[in-house]
Motif scaffolding. Structure first.
Motif, PDB file in Angstrom:
ATOM      1  N   MET A 394      28.431  72.844 -19.514  1.00  0.00           N
ATOM      2  CA  MET A 394      29.301  73.069 -18.365  1.00  0.00           C
ATOM      3  C   MET A 394      28.777  74.206 -17.507  1.00  0.00           C
ATOM      4  N   ASN A 395      28.703  73.959 -16.197  1.00  0.00           N
ATOM      5  CA  ASN A 395      28.231  74.942 -15.220  1.00  0.00           C
ATOM      6  C   ASN A 395      29.256  75.082 -14.106  1.00  0.00           C
ATOM      7  N   ASN A 396      29.669  76.306 -13.846  1.00  0.00           N
ATOM      8  CA  ASN A 396      30.622  76.592 -12.766  1.00  0.00           C
ATOM      9  C   ASN A 396      30.106  77.734 -11.899  1.00  0.00           C
ATOM     10  N   ASN A 397      30.595  77.767 -10.665  1.00  0.00           N
ATOM     11  CA  ASN A 397      30.392  78.908  -9.756  1.00  0.00           C
ATOM     12  C   ASN A 397      28.925  79.184  -9.440  1.00  0.00           C
ATOM     13  N   TYR A 398      28.138  78.128  -9.316  1.00  0.00           N
ATOM     14  CA  TYR A 398      26.747  78.327  -8.917  1.00  0.00           C
ATOM     15  C   TYR A 398      26.622  78.232  -7.402  1.00  0.00           C
ATOM     16  N   ASN A 399      25.560  78.843  -6.891  1.00  0.00           N
ATOM     17  CA  ASN A 399      25.351  78.854  -5.442  1.00  0.00           C
ATOM     18  C   ASN A 399      24.002  78.241  -5.100  1.00  0.00           C
ATOM     19  N   THR A 400      23.619  77.246  -5.877  1.00  0.00           N
ATOM     20  CA  THR A 400      22.389  76.517  -5.617  1.00  0.00           C
ATOM     21  C   THR A 400      22.746  75.036  -5.530  1.00  0.00           C
ATOM     22  N   SER A 401      21.767  74.167  -5.390  1.00  0.00           N
ATOM     23  CA  SER A 401      22.063  72.744  -5.304  1.00  0.00           C
ATOM     24  C   SER A 401      22.431  72.190  -6.678  1.00  0.00           C
ATOM     25  N   THR A 402      23.298  71.192  -6.684  1.00  0.00           N
ATOM     26  CA  THR A 402      23.689  70.554  -7.941  1.00  0.00           C
ATOM     27  C   THR A 402      22.482  69.917  -8.618  1.00  0.00           C
ATOM     28  N   ASN A 403      21.554  69.391  -7.841  1.00  0.00           N
ATOM     29  CA  ASN A 403      20.354  68.785  -8.436  1.00  0.00           C
ATOM     30  C   ASN A 403      19.528  69.812  -9.211  1.00  0.00           C
ATOM     31  N   LYS A 404      19.478  71.037  -8.716  1.00  0.00           N
ATOM     32  CA  LYS A 404      18.750  72.082  -9.437  1.00  0.00           C
ATOM     33  C   LYS A 404      19.414  72.362 -10.785  1.00  0.00           C
ATOM     34  N   VAL A 405      20.735  72.398 -10.784  1.00  0.00           N
ATOM     35  CA  VAL A 405      21.472  72.605 -12.032  1.00  0.00           C
ATOM     36  C   VAL A 405      21.190  71.467 -13.001  1.00  0.00           C
ATOM     37  N   LYS A 406      21.188  70.254 -12.480  1.00  0.00           N
ATOM     38  CA  LYS A 406      20.925  69.088 -13.331  1.00  0.00           C
ATOM     39  C   LYS A 406      19.507  69.118 -13.900  1.00  0.00           C
ATOM     40  N   GLU A 407      18.556  69.568 -13.106  1.00  0.00           N
ATOM     41  CA  GLU A 407      17.172  69.661 -13.593  1.00  0.00           C
ATOM     42  C   GLU A 407      17.065  70.617 -14.771  1.00  0.00           C
ATOM     43  N   HIS A 408      17.779  71.740 -14.701  1.00  0.00           N
ATOM     44  CA  HIS A 408      17.757  72.692 -15.800  1.00  0.00           C
ATOM     45  C   HIS A 408      18.472  72.135 -17.034  1.00  0.00           C
ATOM     46  N   MET A 409      19.565  71.429 -16.808  1.00  0.00           N
ATOM     47  CA  MET A 409      20.247  70.808 -17.941  1.00  0.00           C
ATOM     48  C   MET A 409      19.348  69.774 -18.610  1.00  0.00           C
ATOM     49  N   GLN A 410      18.668  68.983 -17.802  1.00  0.00           N
ATOM     50  CA  GLN A 410      17.796  67.945 -18.341  1.00  0.00           C
ATOM     51  C   GLN A 410      16.676  68.551 -19.186  1.00  0.00           C
ATOM     52  N   ALA A 411      16.104  69.667 -18.729  1.00  0.00           N
ATOM     53  CA  ALA A 411      15.030  70.316 -19.487  1.00  0.00           C
ATOM     54  C   ALA A 411      15.518  70.768 -20.859  1.00  0.00           C
ATOM     55  N   ILE A 412      16.727  71.297 -20.922  1.00  0.00           N
ATOM     56  CA  ILE A 412      17.278  71.763 -22.197  1.00  0.00           C
ATOM     57  C   ILE A 412      17.580  70.593 -23.123  1.00  0.00           C
ATOM     58  N   LEU A 413      18.141  69.507 -22.584  1.00  0.00           N
ATOM     59  CA  LEU A 413      18.451  68.354 -23.428  1.00  0.00           C
ATOM     60  C   LEU A 413      17.183  67.646 -23.899  1.00  0.00           C
ATOM     61  N   GLU A 414      16.158  67.646 -23.071  1.00  0.00           N
ATOM     62  CA  GLU A 414      14.870  67.084 -23.511  1.00  0.00           C
ATOM     63  C   GLU A 414      14.285  67.904 -24.661  1.00  0.00           C
ATOM     64  N   TYR A 415      14.438  69.212 -24.577  1.00  0.00           N
ATOM     65  CA  TYR A 415      13.945  70.070 -25.665  1.00  0.00           C
ATOM     66  C   TYR A 415      14.681  69.733 -26.976  1.00  0.00           C
ATOM     67  N   LEU A 416      15.981  69.593 -26.878  1.00  0.00           N
ATOM     68  CA  LEU A 416      16.764  69.226 -28.078  1.00  0.00           C
ATOM     69  C   LEU A 416      16.309  67.882 -28.643  1.00  0.00           C
ATOM     70  N   ARG A 417      16.110  66.931 -27.746  1.00  0.00           N
ATOM     71  CA  ARG A 417      15.650  65.587 -28.172  1.00  0.00           C
ATOM     72  C   ARG A 417      14.329  65.680 -28.938  1.00  0.00           C
ATOM     73  N   ASP A 418      13.425  66.496 -28.442  1.00  0.00           N
ATOM     74  CA  ASP A 418      12.076  66.539 -28.997  1.00  0.00           C
ATOM     75  C   ASP A 418      11.925  67.446 -30.209  1.00  0.00           C
ATOM     76  N   ASN A 419      12.845  68.402 -30.379  1.00  0.00           N
ATOM     77  CA  ASN A 419      12.616  69.428 -31.394  1.00  0.00           C
ATOM     78  C   ASN A 419      13.647  69.497 -32.513  1.00  0.00           C
ATOM     79  N   TYR A 420      14.742  68.749 -32.371  1.00  0.00           N
ATOM     80  CA  TYR A 420      15.744  68.811 -33.449  1.00  0.00           C
ATOM     81  C   TYR A 420      15.439  67.761 -34.503  1.00  0.00           C
TER      82      TYR A 420
END
Length: 420
Positions: A394-420
């Motif tokens: 969950m991300n709130n109160n950001y002042n950047t584009s939503t796509n940028k937030v999604k890109e960072h979320m995707q990077a973290i979930l990809e890491y979990l996929r590959d390393n857990y």
């Protein structure tokens, strides 16, 4: 035996090493400068081992946006049968007395279900009870300026056409229902409907179809029913008749899937109303939300502030931990294939079609949520090692584009996929 013992010890050490590595990596990622100006929470949980893989602000409250629909889905699965109750009724001689249940599929632009209409055609007269709905037409905390947007139709006891008029301009101006074409005109302005009147507008330059909510005043309701069943339908405020028979319409799962895949706010709101129809003749989404929190979800560690079914309300407040708890309940109660089918699949369907694509198929099955400065994602993640993880990001109160937030979320979930 010694060799086997060595292998088991090595595997255990490797697992512990991985387990220690993942929280450190995620903590570092969420401490990056990108996340400093905003408020972020993430919980990752393994339902097989009952282990919390990672917890970052998981007990803090966030504006959930459409992640709220996960709670609506859980409620529906607790209360609604395999087919949607179209309406309650009784028959007196040649008259059909009807009470709405909130079924949104009736002549809906997507479902176009006519079960109720075909049934009604068998009767000479129909009396439709109008006083069994107790909520406001809009949810608390909804933005008033969304009155003419497709995602904010009015809530009601007996929706027609999804409570919107569908307007297109291919070869000629067309509306669904066709009856409303006479109230639709072209415009050079941006508005789609008058603020509190059923005058509709299509921008001259618009090529794609649009859906515009209509005002459900008595005049409009009478006109719509008279167009469907001329001279047959009478609106009555109440009845002493016991409307204890039920007509059913579409399979419930098709409604849930549509709600979750395209994040349909109207369906979500009406699903809570439908759930309330199973416990009372009075339709009240507020009562059913309180009931589910007091009973089936009384073990939540943080009770949410839950104000609507869709997540349109800025009054909603949920924690990542609460979403993980509900997702775990769903995972325990619903067969995996059926459950994952409700959620958009990464790179394949719904609101995740352009995100989280895996080389070997989708690895994320989750519900998105987006409001102004709120981007959330909660659901299930398949790791390369074969584990299923439950997460809420969950991300709130950001002042950047939503796509940028999604890109960072995707990077973290990809890491979990590959390393857990």
């Amino acid at each position: 035996m010694v060799r086997l013992g060595f292998i088991m010890l090595f595997t255990l050490l490797l697992t512990n090493c991985k387990s220690a590595k993942i929280p450190k990596h995620l903590e570092k990622s969420l401490s990056a400068r990108f996340y400093e100006p905003q408020f972020t929470g993430l919980m990752v949980y393994n339902p097989r081992t009952k282990d919390t893989v990672f917890n970052y602000n998981a007990e803090r409250y966030f504006t959930p946006a459409s992640n709220t629909k996960i709670f609506t889905l859980f409620t529906a699965l607790q209360y609604l049968p395999e087919k949607i109750p179209a309406f309650k009724y009784t028959v007196q001689q040649d008259t059909l007395i009807v009470q709405g249940t909130g079924d949104p599929s009736f002549l809906h632009p997507y479902f176009k279900d006519s079960t109720a209409l075909e049934f009604m055609k068998n009767y000479k007269a129909i009396k439709l009870v109008t006083d069994n709905y107790s909520n406001e037409k809009f949810g608390p905390g909804w933005a008033w300026e969304d009155y003419d947007t497709y995602f904010s139709p009015e809530r009601s006891a007996f929706p027609l056409y999804g409570n919107v008029v569908s307007i297109s301009n291919t070869d000629d101006l067309k509306t669904y229902p066709e009856f409303l074409k006479s109230q639709t005109t072209y415009t050079l302005m941006g508005k789609r409907r008058d603020f509190n009147a059923n005058n509709f507008y299509l921008k001259l330059t618009r090529k794609s179809p649009t859906e515009v909510p209509f005002v459900l005043d008595t005049t409009m309701v009478k006109a719509l029913w008279n167009d469907l069943l001329p001279g047959k339908v009478e609106l009555i405020p109440s009845t002493t008749a016991k409307t204890d028979q039920i007509l059913y319409s579409i399979p419930s799962d098709s409604l849930y899937k549509r709600m979750m895949h395209v994040s349909d706010n109207f369906l979500a709101e009406q699903i809570l109303i439908l759930a309330s129809s199973t416990v009372s003749d009075t339709l009240d989404a507020d009562t059913i939300r309180k009931s589910i929190l007091d009973n089936q979800l009384n073990d939540l560690k943080q009770k949410p502030k839950w104000r609507d079914g869709s997540g349109l309300s800025n009054y909603n407040l949920f924690t990542p931990l609460s979403f993980v708890q509900v997702l775990e309940k769903l995972y325990a109660e619903i067969p995996r294939e059926r459950l994952f089918n409700f959620f958009p699949a990464g790179g394949v369907s719904g609101t995740l079609k352009n995100w989280y694509a895996g080389e070997n198929g989708p690895y994320v099955f989750a519900k998105t949520g987006t409001l102004s400065s709120a981007s959330t994602l909660s659901g299930y993640l398949l790791t390369n090692s074969g584990e299923v993880l439950i997460f809420s990001f969950m991300n709130n109160n950001y002042n950047t584009s939503t796509n940028k937030v999604k890109e960072h979320m995707q990077a973290i979930l990809e890491y979990l996929r590959d390393n857990y």
